[in-house]
Design a protein around this motif. Structure first.
Motif, short mmCIF file in Angstrom:
data_model
loop_
_atom_site.label_atom_id
_atom_site.label_comp_id
_atom_site.label_asym_id
_atom_site.label_seq_id
_atom_site.Cartn_x
_atom_site.Cartn_y
_atom_site.Cartn_z
N THR A 59 0.84 -1.19 0.00
CA THR A 59 0.00 0.00 0.00
C THR A 59 0.88 1.25 0.00
O THR A 59 2.06 1.21 0.36
CB THR A 59 -0.91 0.04 1.24
N GLU A 60 0.27 2.36 -0.38
CA GLU A 60 1.00 3.62 -0.41
C GLU A 60 1.52 3.98 0.98
O GLU A 60 2.67 4.38 1.14
CB GLU A 60 0.09 4.72 -0.94
N ARG A 61 0.68 3.81 1.99
CA ARG A 61 1.12 4.12 3.37
C ARG A 61 2.29 3.24 3.78
O ARG A 61 3.21 3.70 4.46
CB ARG A 61 -0.03 3.93 4.36
N TYR A 62 2.28 1.98 3.38
CA TYR A 62 3.38 1.07 3.71
C TYR A 62 4.68 1.56 3.06
O TYR A 62 5.74 1.59 3.69
CB TYR A 62 3.04 -0.35 3.27
N TRP A 122 5.89 4.68 4.86
CA TRP A 122 6.44 4.34 6.18
C TRP A 122 7.82 3.69 6.04
O TRP A 122 8.73 4.01 6.80
CB TRP A 122 5.47 3.45 6.93
N SER A 145 5.23 8.02 -4.44
CA SER A 145 3.96 8.53 -3.94
C SER A 145 3.85 10.02 -4.27
O SER A 145 4.80 10.62 -4.75
CB SER A 145 3.88 8.30 -2.43
N SER A 205 0.00 12.96 -0.40
CA SER A 205 -0.15 11.78 0.46
C SER A 205 0.95 11.72 1.51
O SER A 205 0.69 11.40 2.67
CB SER A 205 -0.09 10.50 -0.38
N TYR A 209 0.56 11.86 5.64
CA TYR A 209 1.09 10.80 6.50
C TYR A 209 2.09 11.37 7.51
O TYR A 209 2.10 10.96 8.68
CB TYR A 209 1.72 9.69 5.66
N ASP A 256 0.29 12.74 10.34
CA ASP A 256 -0.14 11.67 11.24
C ASP A 256 1.01 11.21 12.14
O ASP A 256 0.83 10.97 13.34
CB ASP A 256 -0.67 10.47 10.45
N PRO A 288 2.66 0.34 8.95
CA PRO A 288 2.37 1.77 9.03
C PRO A 288 1.15 2.08 9.90
O PRO A 288 0.28 1.23 10.09
CB PRO A 288 2.07 2.14 7.57
N ARG A 306 -2.43 3.38 10.80
CA ARG A 306 -3.67 3.30 10.03
C ARG A 306 -4.65 4.31 10.59
O ARG A 306 -4.62 4.64 11.77
CB ARG A 306 -4.27 1.90 10.14
N TYR A 307 -5.55 4.73 9.74
CA TYR A 307 -6.60 5.66 10.15
C TYR A 307 -7.89 4.88 10.29
O TYR A 307 -8.31 4.19 9.37
CB TYR A 307 -6.76 6.77 9.11
#
Length: 175
Positions: A84-87, A90, A110, A114, A118, A121, A154, A156-157
């Motif tokens: 995933t993009e978040r992964y 991170w 990315s 984005s 992140y 966050d 990473p 998560r929301y």
């Protein structure tokens, strides 16, 4: 931690398992566990061991893609292997340790939008802090430093209560 993450951790931690064993260990319903396990087996992530009619099928990990739970696309019948993009963001932050959004966007493949979301966050959860603010006259971007690295997964929301969740530790950070 999501149900998929919990199931995946148990699969990676053990050796041989059955679907019934996972259901008993997790307390999740068969309708959540069975399709995920069968999808992973169909795509070669898990291997069926000595399947016999009338007996529970035993499985074991055949191809470990890492700590992030594989996402199974039930509609297409495929395991989605691209992180995933978040992964990706991170992992870039973890490697760089001191970073700007442009550096992370380039290494994580990315968008800066984005990445900036992140990073906000990470700062909110106390995992990163700003070490230099933007100086437009010099063309400098904000610089951040990773100050806490709890593991490979990473943040998560969680939409239900607008909270950030760390799947590595189970910590919840209200937003």
């Amino acid at each position: 931690m999501s149900q998929r993450d919990h199931i995946w951790r148990l699969i990676r931690a053990g050796d041989v398992f059955t679907i019934a064993g996972l259901i008993e260990s997790t307390g999740y319903s068969s309708s959540n566990v069975r399709p995920y396990v069968n999808g992973l087996a169909k795509n070669g992530v898990l291997e069926r061991i000595d399947p016999r009619p009338g007996k529970p099928t035993h499985f074991r990990l055949a191809d470990d893609p890492g700590p992030q739970a594989p996402r199974y696309d039930g509609g297409k019948g495929q395991v989605m292997t691209r992180p995933t993009e978040r992964y990706r963001i991170w992992q870039s932050v973890r490697v760089l340790r001191v970073f700007g959004s442009a550096d992370v966007a380039a290494t994580a493949e990315s968008t800066k939008t984005s990445v900036n979301a992140y990073i906000r966050d990470l700062c909110h959860a106390g995992y990163a802090r700003m070490t230099r603010s933007t100086d437009h006259s010099r063309g400098n971007q904000c610089e951040y430093r990773l100050i806490r690295d709890p593991g490979p997964l990473p943040l998560r929301y969680r939409v239900s209560d607008s909270a950030l969740i760390d799947p590595n530790t189970g910590e919840v950070f209200p937003t």
